[in-house]
Scaffold this active site. Structure first.
Site, PDB file in Angstrom:
ATOM      1  N   VAL A 153       2.698   1.213 -18.731  1.00  0.00           N
ATOM      2  CA  VAL A 153       4.026   1.505 -19.270  1.00  0.00           C
ATOM      3  C   VAL A 153       4.798   2.286 -18.201  1.00  0.00           C
ATOM      4  O   VAL A 153       4.445   2.219 -17.020  1.00  0.00           O
ATOM      5  CB  VAL A 153       3.897   2.287 -20.598  1.00  0.00           C
ATOM      6  CG1 VAL A 153       3.265   1.401 -21.666  1.00  0.00           C
ATOM      7  CG2 VAL A 153       3.068   3.566 -20.412  1.00  0.00           C
ATOM      8  N   LEU A 154       5.823   3.048 -18.573  1.00  0.00           N
ATOM      9  CA  LEU A 154       6.584   3.810 -17.574  1.00  0.00           C
ATOM     10  C   LEU A 154       5.669   4.849 -16.928  1.00  0.00           C
ATOM     11  O   LEU A 154       5.047   5.655 -17.624  1.00  0.00           O
ATOM     12  CB  LEU A 154       7.781   4.508 -18.215  1.00  0.00           C
ATOM     13  CG  LEU A 154       8.684   5.198 -17.193  1.00  0.00           C
ATOM     14  CD1 LEU A 154       9.598   4.199 -16.504  1.00  0.00           C
ATOM     15  CD2 LEU A 154       9.510   6.296 -17.833  1.00  0.00           C
ATOM     16  N   ALA A 172       1.924  -5.050  -4.958  1.00  0.00           N
ATOM     17  CA  ALA A 172       3.257  -5.301  -4.390  1.00  0.00           C
ATOM     18  C   ALA A 172       4.051  -6.250  -5.279  1.00  0.00           C
ATOM     19  O   ALA A 172       3.559  -7.302  -5.668  1.00  0.00           O
ATOM     20  CB  ALA A 172       3.122  -5.890  -2.990  1.00  0.00           C
ATOM     21  N   LYS A 202       7.742   6.005   6.647  1.00  0.00           N
ATOM     22  CA  LYS A 202       7.516   6.169   5.208  1.00  0.00           C
ATOM     23  C   LYS A 202       6.074   5.835   4.803  1.00  0.00           C
ATOM     24  O   LYS A 202       5.678   6.074   3.670  1.00  0.00           O
ATOM     25  CB  LYS A 202       8.511   5.327   4.400  1.00  0.00           C
ATOM     26  CG  LYS A 202       8.267   3.837   4.415  1.00  0.00           C
ATOM     27  CD  LYS A 202       9.289   3.129   3.532  1.00  0.00           C
ATOM     28  CE  LYS A 202       9.016   1.635   3.450  1.00  0.00           C
ATOM     29  NZ  LYS A 202      10.002   0.930   2.616  1.00  0.00           N
ATOM     30  N   TYR A 211      13.552  -8.140 -14.749  1.00  0.00           N
ATOM     31  CA  TYR A 211      12.331  -7.424 -14.355  1.00  0.00           C
ATOM     32  C   TYR A 211      11.172  -7.841 -15.270  1.00  0.00           C
ATOM     33  O   TYR A 211      10.100  -8.234 -14.798  1.00  0.00           O
ATOM     34  CB  TYR A 211      12.539  -5.905 -14.418  1.00  0.00           C
ATOM     35  CG  TYR A 211      11.262  -5.143 -14.140  1.00  0.00           C
ATOM     36  CD1 TYR A 211      10.785  -4.996 -12.841  1.00  0.00           C
ATOM     37  CD2 TYR A 211      10.516  -4.599 -15.181  1.00  0.00           C
ATOM     38  CE1 TYR A 211       9.598  -4.325 -12.588  1.00  0.00           C
ATOM     39  CE2 TYR A 211       9.332  -3.924 -14.944  1.00  0.00           C
ATOM     40  CZ  TYR A 211       8.880  -3.786 -13.642  1.00  0.00           C
ATOM     41  OH  TYR A 211       7.699  -3.130 -13.403  1.00  0.00           O
ATOM     42  N   ALA A 241       0.791  -1.236   0.000  1.00  0.00           N
ATOM     43  CA  ALA A 241       0.000   0.000   0.000  1.00  0.00           C
ATOM     44  C   ALA A 241       0.820   1.280   0.000  1.00  0.00           C
ATOM     45  O   ALA A 241       0.330   2.328  -0.423  1.00  0.00           O
ATOM     46  CB  ALA A 241      -0.949   0.001   1.198  1.00  0.00           C
ATOM     47  N   GLY A 242       2.070   1.217   0.458  1.00  0.00           N
ATOM     48  CA  GLY A 242       2.884   2.424   0.522  1.00  0.00           C
ATOM     49  C   GLY A 242       3.583   2.777  -0.773  1.00  0.00           C
ATOM     50  O   GLY A 242       4.264   3.801  -0.852  1.00  0.00           O
ATOM     51  N   LYS A 296       7.965 -10.169 -14.307  1.00  0.00           N
ATOM     52  CA  LYS A 296       6.603  -9.657 -14.470  1.00  0.00           C
ATOM     53  C   LYS A 296       5.761 -10.606 -15.321  1.00  0.00           C
ATOM     54  O   LYS A 296       4.580 -10.843 -15.047  1.00  0.00           O
ATOM     55  CB  LYS A 296       6.633  -8.262 -15.110  1.00  0.00           C
ATOM     56  CG  LYS A 296       6.927  -7.140 -14.128  1.00  0.00           C
ATOM     57  CD  LYS A 296       5.783  -6.963 -13.143  1.00  0.00           C
ATOM     58  CE  LYS A 296       5.936  -5.766 -12.262  1.00  0.00           C
ATOM     59  NZ  LYS A 296       4.834  -5.620 -11.283  1.00  0.00           N
TER      60      LYS A 296
END
EC number: 1.2.1.44
Length: 344
Positions: free
Chosen positions: A189-190, A89, A48, A161, A18-19, A165
């Protein structure tokens, strides 16, 4: 089974991680809509995560639960009693051991826990990395939700990565089918746009490095961009829309890195932005074609990349990550003329 969430008030949903950058905005929108939110974080007392408690409705309807992605019982406890789950997450690293297995296990654990809790729908944040990385695709082909990255290519190029994914998303689909869980996946995307969290994440560094002068040149690469607020809203839209199903590509525009730098230079000429491409020998890379019609059909209107870049920089200044230079006399007028909303 189509989910029916006609009245969010009184409904409880879970947001994993969630953060995080995207997750924080999802939590914000859910609270504004009247949901009670159970957010999983590694440590609820960590400063944080303070920004989450400060969100409107946070004191009344936000419960932070201690849960690690690899701790099934903790995830199960967080998801128990929820109508829906937003699984955002995921590890962000190029280390295969830290990326692949944790991402796959996390996706499976969330789906299994959701099945036990009889959750109505699970929404998972995947990535363009699970869609686009295929060297054999025709450069003129339009990238859409039916596209998948080439696993062997990701593995051979050590792009862990994207590999992680993709295998995590595939594991989620397989587990959801096996358990009879209604799953919807988003592939952004980014991601750019103002962060709610106090820390800098990888995609924000993509902009920051140009403004601080640490990047002396820009790469001969193209990339597609989307605003974090649009990504968060898309999560909520696909959760609430009974007709939503399958995957949704989230992209506003695809641009060359040089074009991004040019936009930043016009908006913020005071910063030492690079003016040269790292590779001036080869032709300028062309942006790929894509369609975002599927998510538009659910009512999402995209924030322009120019606006997103402007809001990103202003937020980085406000949070102390980027020193604000003295504005030139005509900065305000120039920004307005460039079609940017000030103070949005």
């Amino acid at each position: 089974m189509p989910v029916d969430v006609a009245s969010p008030a009184g409904k409880t949903v879970c947001v994993t991680g969630a953060g995080g950058y995207i997750a924080s905005w999802i939590v914000k929108i859910l609270l504004e809509r009247g949901y009670t939110v159970k957010g999983t974080v590694r440590n609820p007392d960590d400063p944080k995560n303070t920004h989450l408690r400060e969100l409107e409705g946070g004191k009344e309807r936000l419960i932070l639960c201690k849960a690690d992605l690899q701790d099934y019982e903790a995830l199960k406890a967080a998801i128990d009693g929820c109508d829906g789950v937003f699984h955002t997450a995921s590890p962000v690293t190029d280390d295969p051991e830290q990326m692949v297995e944790p991402a796959v296990n996390g996706a499976k654990f969330v789906i299994n826990a959701a099945a036990e809790a009889k959750v109505k729908r699970v929404v998972i944040t995947s990535s363009i990395g699970a869609v686009y990385m295929d060297p054999n695709r025709d450069p003129e082909a339009v990238v859409d939700e039916s596209c998948w990255s080439d696993l062997d290519f990701c593995k051979n190029t050590k792009n862990w990565y994207c590999y992680g994914k993709m295998v995590a998303e595939q594991a989620a689909w397989e587990t959801a089918k096996e358990k009879g869980v209604d799953l919807v996946v988003l592939n952004p995307v980014l991601v750019l746009g103002p962060p709610l969290q106090p820390t800098i994440n990888a995609s924000l560094y993509h902009v920051l490095k140009y403004l601080t002068g640490s990047a002396k040149t820009y790469a001969n690469l193209t990339q597609a961009y989307v605003d974090v607020r649009d990504v968060a809203l898309a999560h909520v839209l696909v959760y609430e829309a009974p007709s939503a199903s399958g995957r949704y590509l989230l992209a506003e525009s695809a641009r060359h890195r040089g074009e991004v730098v040019e936009i930043l230079a016009k908006l913020f000429p005071e910063y030492p932005l690079p003016t040269k491409c790292k590779d001036e020998k080869n032709p300028r890379a062309k942006p790929y074609k894509f369609t975002n019609q599927k998510i538009k059909d659910l009512g999402l209107e995209f924030t322009s990349t120019k606006q997103s870049l402007y809001d990103t920089v202003k937020s980085l200044q406000e949070k102390g990550h980027l020193a604000p230079p003295p504005p030139p006399p005509s900065a305000s007028q120039e920004s307005v003329e460039n079609g940017i909303k000030i103070g949005s």
